[in-house]
Design an enzyme around this catalytic site. Structure first.
Site, PDB file in Angstrom:
ATOM      1  N   HIS A 267       9.000  11.239  -4.952  1.00  0.00           N
ATOM      2  CA  HIS A 267       7.635  10.524  -5.306  1.00  0.00           C
ATOM      3  C   HIS A 267       6.596  11.015  -6.775  1.00  0.00           C
ATOM      4  O   HIS A 267       6.573  12.762  -6.063  1.00  0.00           O
ATOM      5  CB  HIS A 267       7.169  10.695  -3.677  1.00  0.00           C
ATOM      6  CG  HIS A 267       5.413   9.149  -4.537  1.00  0.00           C
ATOM      7  ND1 HIS A 267       4.010   9.790  -5.078  1.00  0.00           N
ATOM      8  CD2 HIS A 267       5.527   8.287  -3.227  1.00  0.00           C
ATOM      9  CE1 HIS A 267       3.654   8.331  -4.656  1.00  0.00           C
ATOM     10  NE2 HIS A 267       4.523   7.572  -3.760  1.00  0.00           N
ATOM     11  N   ARG A 290      -2.681   4.141  -8.070  1.00  0.00           N
ATOM     12  CA  ARG A 290      -2.583   3.584  -8.998  1.00  0.00           C
ATOM     13  C   ARG A 290      -2.182   1.815  -9.052  1.00  0.00           C
ATOM     14  O   ARG A 290      -2.223   1.373  -9.772  1.00  0.00           O
ATOM     15  CB  ARG A 290      -1.075   3.640  -9.304  1.00  0.00           C
ATOM     16  CG  ARG A 290      -1.408   5.648  -9.940  1.00  0.00           C
ATOM     17  CD  ARG A 290       0.607   6.109 -10.017  1.00  0.00           C
ATOM     18  NE  ARG A 290       1.267   6.834  -8.976  1.00  0.00           N
ATOM     19  CZ  ARG A 290       2.583   5.948  -8.731  1.00  0.00           C
ATOM     20  NH1 ARG A 290       3.057   5.299  -8.962  1.00  0.00           N
ATOM     21  NH2 ARG A 290       2.131   6.687  -7.536  1.00  0.00           N
TER      22      ARG A 290
END
Ligand SMILES: Cc1cc2nc3c(=O)[nH]c(=O)nc-3n(C[C@H](O)[C@H](O)[C@H](O)COP(=O)(O)OP(=O)(O)OC[C@H]3O[C@@H](n4cnc5c(N)ncnc54)[C@H](O)[C@@H]3O)c2cc1C
Length: 517
Positions: A267, A290
């Site tokens: 990640h 995000r």
């Protein structure tokens, strides 16, 4: 003498809980059927309890209410694209088609409020469901789901009819073998609380469901990582230390095949905690940061990637553009603090609008943990990141101008959830609320293991020698492989736990009804 039950579920994360609940429901009318859930930790939850971005679903009530015109086909295509041609299409098809039901099961049967929708990286529509803050307090989605299901199971375990048994602190070490190469129960260990002596037990059963999770938490005793993805040994991880791939050893000893074991998801955004940069366990910076408009900057204050691209692409870009030696060093006044710093690190920055959209409950939690910082005004942000203010302004203005034009930007980003630059505060505004930027340092961290036990759409574990189902052995959740291919889409793991966990429960009931099934 060995205890006896009808169905044993190994692992108390979301996949195991979903399997146990469904097995109990499917057999509620059959006298004498019992289910046991064995969990090696003192409490249930696993990595499922850490999930923070949400669970995917298409054509859900929430999507309908928000007029999101998503489709089964779009979700299937996004998932296959993310898997880079390695995913099993039958498994993906079931995952997506059953997603409406899966989310509705949590919303309607368990009363979970999953009405916040985000569009995560690699998705062409907002379809990742999470919980809203309540009175400014964050409601982490994974924890909300496993504590609600866990409470339900706890209540069932307390009922007089004793159809269900929950045994924590019980580590399964072996599968018992039955006729025709099948599985007929488990051997497990418990530790006596007073004497600390390890006690061995065995439990006979008609079906065993493996739901032991992945191997992303192997830490400094890497076994599968060393064998299949040695290049990642030493990288920090977001997983709990219990995620050691136990189910893989149990299944292979029974003849199962492993698939895609070298496909490990890194990640891009594990938080680097100020004052503790070398800690090998990273708190995850939720993908929704995000998804709600957070952007990524390199050590010079420039963007370098489409923040909403899939995790593998964002991680690759970080490794390429954010490994500047000294980026972190410029950030620390103490040599002690720098020791053990990750070699790749980027800045995650949210404008006030992105922060408002993400929600201040969770953001405030991150701030309290020392993971996210605030800066007032662009000048304050540039000073905090130690980058040139002019470069930073241009970066944010370029982002916003692509957003205004509605065009793809130079990184291929075409969806811009929020503006990156805060509007100038008018004197009136200043009296009301201040606007801030929120920033953090993030680094790639081992997050999810796509590989695992080969299984089919009925959750049957397949034998390495002839691809036939191993009698009496089912599997669901992160212990399985083949579904996500080369890269799991955010939100698809909680979904697989519910879809395939429940399927395992249904199949277990079907095997009890007809052992030749
Ligand atoms: C920080 C973080 C955030 C995430 N966020 C998201 C998200 O927002 N959305 C999403 O879809 N996915 C997310 N994921 C991934 C997802 O949470 C997990 O992949 C998924 O929940 C795994 O569920 P599981 O039930 O298969 O395994 P787990 O939830 O890990 O449960 C496995 C359980 O099995 C137990 N166990 C293991 N071995 C044995 C044994 N030998 N005997 C008995 N018990 C055993 C373990 O102790 C554990 O409790 C996230 C993961 C992490 C780490």
């Amino acid at each position: 003498m060995a205890a006896r039950t009808s169905i044993v579920v190994v692992g108390g994360g979301l996949a195991g809980m979903s399997a146990a609940i469904e097995a109990l429901r499917q057999t509620s009318h059959v006298a004498g059927v019992t289910v046991a859930l064995l969990e090696k930790e003192a409490r249930t939850g696993g990595n499922s309890g850490k999930a923070s971005s949400g669970i995917n679903g298409v054509l859900t009530r929430t999507q309908r209410d928000k007029a999101i015109h998503d489709s089964v086909d779009a979700f299937i295509q996004d998932t296959l694209k993310s898997g880079s041609g390695r995913s099993n299409e039958t498994l993906v098809g079931k995952l997506v088609r059953d997603s409406t039901q899966a989310v509705s099961w949590l919303q309607e049967d368990f009363g979970l409020d999953l009405d916040v929708l985000a569009r995560l990286g690699g998705h062409s529509f907002p379809r990742t469901h999470r919980r809203p803050d309540i009175n400014g307090k964050p409601q982490p989605v994974g924890w909300g789901i496993v504590s609600t299901l866990g409470k339900h199971l706890g209540e069932l375990a307390g009922l007089d009819d004793a159809r269900f048994k929950l045994i924590t602190g019980a580590r399964v070490t072996n599968l018992l073998r039955g006729t025709h190469g099948g599985v007929s129960g488990v051997v497990y260990e418990t530790v006596d609380a007073d004497t600390k002596i390890i006690q061995q037990h065995s439990m006979l059963s008609a079906v065993v469901v493996l739901a032991t999770g992945g191997f992303g938490g192997e830490g400094n005793r890497p076994r599968y990582l060393k064998q299949y993805a040695p290049q990642l040994v030493g990288l920090p991880a977001t997983n709990g230390a219990f995620a050691t791939g136990d189910g893989l050893g149990l299944a292979t000893a029974a003849g199962a095949e492993l698939v895609d074991m070298d496909q490990v998801q890194v990640h891009p955004t594990g938080f680097v905690k100020s004052g503790d940069p070398g800690n090998p366990t990273k708190f995850l910076a939720a993908e929704a940061l995000r998804g709600e408009g957070g952007i990524l900057l390199n050590g010079l204050g420039r963007r370098f990637v489409n923040e909403l691209d899939t995790r593998d692409h964002v991680t690759d870009a970080m490794n390429k553009f954010c490994s500047t030696p000294g980026t972190r060093a410029r950030h620390s006044d103490s040599a002690e603090e720098i020791r053990g710093e990750p070699s790749t690190a980027a800045f995650l920055v949210l404008s006030q609008a992105a922060a408002d959209s993400f929600g201040h409950g969770a953001l405030g939690f991150y701030e309290k943990m020392g993971l996210v910082n605030r800066a007032e005004g662009l000048e304050g942000l540039a000073a905090a990141l130690r980058v040139d203010e002019g470069v930073l302004r241009k970066t944010l203005e370029d982002h916003d101008s692509a957003r205004d034009k509605g065009a793809l930007d130079e990184f291929g980003k075409g969806v811009f959830p929020q503006r990156a630059l805060n509007p100038p505060a008018s004197s009136e505004d200043e009296n009301r609320t201040r606007s801030y930027y929120y920033w953090a340092i993030v680094t790639p961290s081992i997050h999810y293991t796509m590989g695992g036990v080969r299984f089919d759409h009925k959750t049957r574990v397949l034998r390495a020698s002839d691809a036939a189902p191993i009698p009496g052995l089912l599997a669901a959740g992160e212990v399985t492989g083949g579904l996500h291919g080369a890269n799991r889409l955010g939100g698809n793991s909680l979904l697989e736990c519910v879809v395939y966990g429940r399927e395992a429960g249904r199949q277990a009931a079907a095997i009890l009804a007809d052992p030749s099934a």
